[in-house]
Motif scaffolding. Structure first.
Motif, short mmCIF file in Angstrom:
data_model
loop_
_atom_site.label_atom_id
_atom_site.label_comp_id
_atom_site.label_asym_id
_atom_site.label_seq_id
_atom_site.Cartn_x
_atom_site.Cartn_y
_atom_site.Cartn_z
N VAL A 85 0.85 -1.19 0.00
CA VAL A 85 0.00 0.00 0.00
C VAL A 85 0.88 1.24 0.00
N LEU A 86 0.62 2.12 -0.94
CA LEU A 86 1.35 3.37 -1.09
C LEU A 86 0.60 4.43 -0.29
N SER A 87 1.13 4.79 0.90
CA SER A 87 0.53 5.83 1.75
C SER A 87 1.33 7.11 1.56
N VAL A 88 0.66 8.18 1.15
CA VAL A 88 1.33 9.43 0.79
C VAL A 88 0.84 10.55 1.70
N TYR A 89 1.78 11.22 2.36
CA TYR A 89 1.53 12.35 3.27
C TYR A 89 1.75 13.63 2.48
N LEU A 90 0.74 14.52 2.43
CA LEU A 90 0.82 15.69 1.55
C LEU A 90 -0.17 16.73 2.01
N SER A 91 0.25 18.00 2.08
CA SER A 91 -0.65 19.07 2.51
C SER A 91 -1.05 19.93 1.32
N GLU A 92 -2.19 20.59 1.46
CA GLU A 92 -2.68 21.45 0.40
C GLU A 92 -1.95 22.79 0.41
N ASP A 93 -2.17 23.56 -0.66
CA ASP A 93 -1.61 24.90 -0.79
C ASP A 93 -2.60 25.90 -0.18
N ALA A 94 -2.11 27.11 0.08
CA ALA A 94 -2.96 28.16 0.63
C ALA A 94 -2.78 29.43 -0.20
N PRO A 95 -3.82 30.25 -0.33
CA PRO A 95 -3.66 31.53 -1.04
C PRO A 95 -2.62 32.40 -0.35
N PRO A 96 -1.89 33.23 -1.11
CA PRO A 96 -0.91 34.11 -0.49
C PRO A 96 -1.54 34.97 0.61
N SER A 97 -0.85 35.06 1.74
CA SER A 97 -1.38 35.80 2.88
C SER A 97 -0.24 36.31 3.75
N SER A 98 -0.49 37.37 4.44
CA SER A 98 0.50 37.89 5.39
C SER A 98 0.37 37.23 6.76
N GLU A 99 -0.59 36.32 6.90
CA GLU A 99 -0.83 35.61 8.15
C GLU A 99 -0.68 34.11 7.93
N PRO A 100 -0.32 33.35 8.94
CA PRO A 100 -0.28 31.90 8.78
C PRO A 100 -1.65 31.35 8.44
N ALA A 101 -1.67 30.31 7.63
CA ALA A 101 -2.93 29.72 7.19
C ALA A 101 -3.01 28.27 7.63
N GLY A 102 -4.23 27.77 7.78
CA GLY A 102 -4.47 26.37 8.07
C GLY A 102 -5.09 25.69 6.87
N VAL A 103 -4.48 24.59 6.42
CA VAL A 103 -4.96 23.90 5.23
C VAL A 103 -5.14 22.42 5.54
N PRO A 104 -5.92 21.69 4.73
CA PRO A 104 -6.06 20.24 4.95
C PRO A 104 -4.74 19.50 4.72
N LEU A 105 -4.46 18.58 5.62
CA LEU A 105 -3.30 17.68 5.52
C LEU A 105 -3.82 16.29 5.23
N HIS A 106 -3.36 15.69 4.12
CA HIS A 106 -3.90 14.42 3.63
C HIS A 106 -2.94 13.26 3.86
N VAL A 107 -3.49 12.05 3.99
CA VAL A 107 -2.78 10.81 3.73
C VAL A 107 -3.61 10.07 2.70
N ILE A 108 -3.01 9.88 1.51
CA ILE A 108 -3.71 9.29 0.37
C ILE A 108 -3.15 7.89 0.16
N ASP A 109 -4.02 6.90 0.05
CA ASP A 109 -3.60 5.50 -0.07
C ASP A 109 -3.93 4.94 -1.45
N PHE A 110 -2.94 4.24 -2.02
CA PHE A 110 -3.12 3.52 -3.28
C PHE A 110 -2.66 2.08 -3.09
N ALA A 111 -3.35 1.15 -3.74
CA ALA A 111 -2.88 -0.23 -3.82
C ALA A 111 -1.95 -0.36 -5.01
N THR A 112 -0.84 -1.11 -4.84
CA THR A 112 0.14 -1.25 -5.92
C THR A 112 -0.05 -2.53 -6.73
N GLY A 113 -1.10 -3.27 -6.47
CA GLY A 113 -1.35 -4.50 -7.22
C GLY A 113 -2.44 -5.29 -6.53
#
Length: 862
Positions: A746-774
């Motif tokens: 199982v291919l488990s991938v950790y990856l966060s989304e992008d955020a629009p440019p801002s002068s303040e810190p932003a909170g975005v969704p953080l994913h773990v996406i799973d794929f079967a390799t066979g």
């Protein structure tokens, strides 16, 4: 020796082979130097304790996944074919001093002796067998003048008292290649027994007992094929055999690291029909020559790996889970701004063990940023819900006015003591590090909250010795199920790299070893035009990974201080956890115990020359597969015409770049490279890992989409293919769960989304996406358990539920539970009364396509 308290991980490793009785109580003292075979039965609890204690004194392998077949003390778990005739003795003995099996020990030279075979109690189908052998001086009648002869038998079946039984043999002998009479050379193929057949892949020719002219034993015959190469060491030296067998499809004979023969299409006749010879016992021969066998160990392989080798790589989407919808993205403006979760510096941020997957991240609530920890259950392709908590640790060095995405979080798991380790928030800062209480990741019933994580510390060896100026902490799993801690001190272009070993017994790290230093003078082409000279640099690691032989493999690139830029891919390996280092040719280049370090001019380390105009980015990706091949996947300038350097090109980022894969042949040391398809623009740094069959998968972000690509070992990695893309708004670099893909595909991938440019810190969704390799079919027994004997009667009722992870279209035909080798249920659920002590229970499932998968669980009744 007093009994040793075992962690679940240690128990699981010992118990998985309990059925074959490979680690047992030492023989009673007899006063004899050589102890003959005597079979005994011991309680499982005694077996577990003794297995670990005997491992202290045996030549046991530290290689990941291997377990011993010989305990170094006696011949429990083995049967001699001559036992009945010799009243249980046979001709096999144990040399207690050498911890070795020694046929004919103590017999007079030239005396008349019997031939014999020692075979395992269990059968094996798909495996890697390793052992060492050494010829001694004595020979016995009737072969006192002939060349020495023995062999390793596999797929032994049929009449187990017959000399010789139905089987395939990897011959052992000291004849010279080219000799034609009475020749016995290590690596020859011998096909033995009624109707056995195998093909020598080198010749493309079948060898069959039906066609052989010479009868052996009770109307048995043999056929044989000589090798054309020889790699045996001089008489009296230890040799190592590696025998890789994949059912009836393939067998690879290796001698001292060199492949000497390849066998395929092994069959025999059953009820008049020729069928694949898929399994059997393993045997060791004794044929009138004294020798010793030692360090015998085996690693069972995925029985479906051979089928996957011929199938093209593929992935299918399984799930996309959101860990947190407020993962931190920094404000625009600072030099190192962007996503804080998911960058190549983290190495491991998604780790799995014992049916659970663990991760960490920075969240943001207003002006506060905290380190969070989470876990979820995983069973093959299925995953549970995330259980998460705020660790109470903050982001201190890289927040507010000094936002810096280099200050990542890294995780590690020490399976030996069940501790979770976390380090975070460094870019030339004092160490920030915490670990859990022992056992946190061992059992599913462990409490999962901040109280289980110990206080923050800034030291490794003692509280009075803080680690300062630290960057890029990395945790590396060792074959002993502990950890190495890698980090850089000082800054970019001016740093040194260190390794420190976690010691569960002392709950502390050993003093760090200095590995790479900044010394030397570099003169090369400048990416600004002309030449330049630099006298300081640092090594950026692609990774540190252990191979199947226990070697620690390290690849890196150099970053120069003048006109900051990277050059060359370099390689070294260490057989002793970082003390001594060897270059690509196998020459010793640095003994750190003598104050020696790897530096710019260390010979033989550059394996892919790339000058400073090649836009080589730092801190990329590496892995080592089950065959010992080192893989590096990096981003640098394309090499075909039309992509040459031009004044004004950026140092690292440019549309002229591509993704390149390089891999090392462990037998020759040769490095081979290929470029991935350029159908998707180069984006983030990649991450990479292999399946047990050697096929390789990589993930990277192209623009804002996740890309998955793969190549096959059978095509020597020249068939890179983009398999899929996913998503539309990702902003970090994808990170893999390396353990999960190797264990369950199982291919488990950790990856966060992008955020629009801002002068303040932003909170975005953080994913773990799973794929079967066979196609997946995997039985699961659940997590290890501890239960209490509530009424004190010595027993307790235990309920277990087995499950099966399977791809779409793969269906379960049958299942059963086994306790100590006996079937106790043919259902998914099991209710059983177990006595006080530790027990191994196995859940076995069979698919409609006759795939068989097993998983074990350890239940301890207290």
């Amino acid at each position: 020796m007093a009994p040793i308290a075992l962690t679940s991980a240690a128990r699981r490793k010992v118990l998985r082979l309990a059925g074959s009785l490979v680690c047992v109580m030492p023989c009673e003292a007899t006063g004899d130097k050589y102890t003959p075979t005597k079979m005994k039965n011991y309680a499982l609890k005694k077996l577990i304790i003794t297995a670990v204690t005997s491992a202290v004194c045996c030549h046991l392998s530290a290689e990941e996944g291997f377990v011993p077949l010989f305990n170094g003390q006696n011949l429990e778990g083995w049967h001699s074919m001559a036992e009945k005739k010799a009243e249980g003795a046979g001709v096999f003995f144990v040399d207690q001093a050498e911890k070795a099996i020694r046929p004919y020990a103590g017999k007079e030279a030239d005396s008349k002796q019997d031939i014999d075979c020692l075979h395992t109690a269990n059968e094996y189908s798909h495996f890697i067998l390793k052992l060492e052998y050494k010829w001694l001086d004595k020979r016995f009648a009737p072969r006192t003048k002939e060349d020495r002869d023995a062999g390793v038998l596999f797929h032994v079946h049929g009449d187990l008292e017959e000399i010789w039984p139905n089987c395939v043999e990897m011959q052992m002998g000291n004849s010279e290649v080219g000799k034609t009479k009475d020749r016995y050379t290590t690596g020859d193929l011998w096909v033995i027994g009624k109707d056995v057949q195998a093909m020598n892949n080198r010749e493309g020719k079948f060898y069959s007992t039906k066609a052989a002219p010479v009868p052996v034993g009770k109307d048995l015959k043999y056929d044989m094929s000589y090798v054309t190469v020889q790699n045996e060491k001089p008489h009296g030296e230890w040799n190592e055999i590696t025998l890789t067998v994949r059912g009836g499809e393939e067998a690879i004979f290796e001698l001292n690291g060199k492949v000497v023969n390849r066998i395929g299409k092994m069959t025999h006749e059953v009820d008049g029909k020729r069928v694949p010879l898929q399994k059997g016992r393993i045997g060791l021969q004794a044929e009138y020559a004294e020798l010793m066998y030692r360090n015998i160990r085996i690693k069972e392989l995925d029985p479906d790996a051979g089928a996957r080798e011929s199938a093209p790589p593929a992935v299918s989407f399984l799930s996309d889970s959101i860990i947190d919808d407020k993962a931190l993205v920094t404000p625009v403006g600072p030099r190192f701004a962007g996503a804080m979760n998911g960058l190549s510096y983290q190495n491991d941020i998604l780790v799995s063990h014992n049916g659970w997957q663990y991760t960490a991240w920075y969240d943001t609530v207003g002006t506060d940023q905290s380190v969070w920890l989470a876990r979820r259950s995983i069973l093959g392709p299925t995953s549970g819900k995330w259980e998460k908590f705020d660790s109470g640790s903050d982001l201190l060095n890289a927040d507010e006015d000094s936002w810096d995405t280099h200050n990542n979080i890294s995780l590690g798991i020490s399976k030996a003591d069940g501790t979770l380790h976390v380090s975070w928030d460094h870019h030339v800062h004092d160490l920030r590090y915490r670990r859990s209480l022992p056992g946190l990741v061992t059992y599913a019933d462990s409490d999962w909250n901040a109280s289980r994580i110990l206080a923050e510390q800034n030291w490794l060896t003692s509280s009075g010795s803080p680690v300062t100026d630290l960057t890029y902490p990395i945790f590396i799993s060792t074959p002993e199920d502990t950890l190495l801690f890698n980090f850089r001190t000082a800054g970019s272009s001016n740093g040194t790299n260190w390794l420190a070993a976690w010691q569960p017994a002392t709950e502390n790290y050993a003093p760090p070893i200095l590995v790479t230093v900044k010394d030397g003078i570099y003169t090369g082409l400048s990416n600004k035009g002309g030449d330049f000279t630099s006298n300081s640099r640092n090594a950026y690691a692609n990774g540190f990974d252990f191979g199947p032989d226990g070697r620690l493999h390290y690849t890196w690139t150099w970053r120069e201080s003048v006109v900051p830029s990277n050059h060359d891919i370099c390689y070294a390996y260490s057989p002793d956890r970082g003390v001594k280092w060897y270059n690509n040719a196998g020459a010793l280049i640095a003994d750190t115990s003598q104050g020696q370090r790897i530096q710019l001019d260390t010979p033989g380390t550059v394996v892919v020359p790339l000058n400073c105009r090649q836009q080589l980015i730092n801190q990329q990706s590496q892995c080592v597969d089950d065959h010992g091949r080192v893989h590096v996947l990096v981003r640098h300038r394309r090499q075909e015409p039309g992509f040459e350097w031009a004044l004004g090109d950026e140092a690292f980022e440019d549309p002229d770049t591509g993704y390149f894969h390089y891999h090392r042949d462990p037998a020759t040391g040769n490095w081979t490279g290929s470029r991935l398809p350029v159908t998707h623009p180069v984006g983030s740094r990649p991450d990479v890992e292999t399946l047990p069959n050697g096929d390789i998968y990589t993930v990277f972000r192209s623009e804002k989409r996740l890309v998955v690509a793969a190549a096959t070992a059978s095509a020597n990695y020249t068939d890179w293919t983009i398999l899929t893309t996913y998503g539309a708004n990702f902003g970090s670099e994808p990170r893999l769960d390396h353990t999960r893909i190797r264990k369950s595909g199982v291919l488990s991938v950790y990856l966060s989304e992008d955020a629009p440019p801002s002068s303040e810190p932003a909170g975005v969704p953080l994913h773990v996406i799973d794929f079967a390799t066979g196609p997946l079919f995997e039985a699961h027994a659940g997590q290890d358990q501890r239960v209490k004997d509530e009424d004190g009667n010595g027993f307790n009722e235990v309920k277990l539920t087995g499950s099966v992870g399977a791809s779409s279209g793969v269906k379960v035909q049958s299942r059963r539970w086994l306790h100590q080798g006996k079937v106790v249920s043919t259902r998914a659920d099991l209710t059983i009364d177990l006595p006080v002590g530790s027990h191994i229970l196995t859940h076995e499932a069979t698919s409609e396509g006759e795939q068989v998968s097993t998983d074990t669980v350890v239940v301890t009744v207290r």
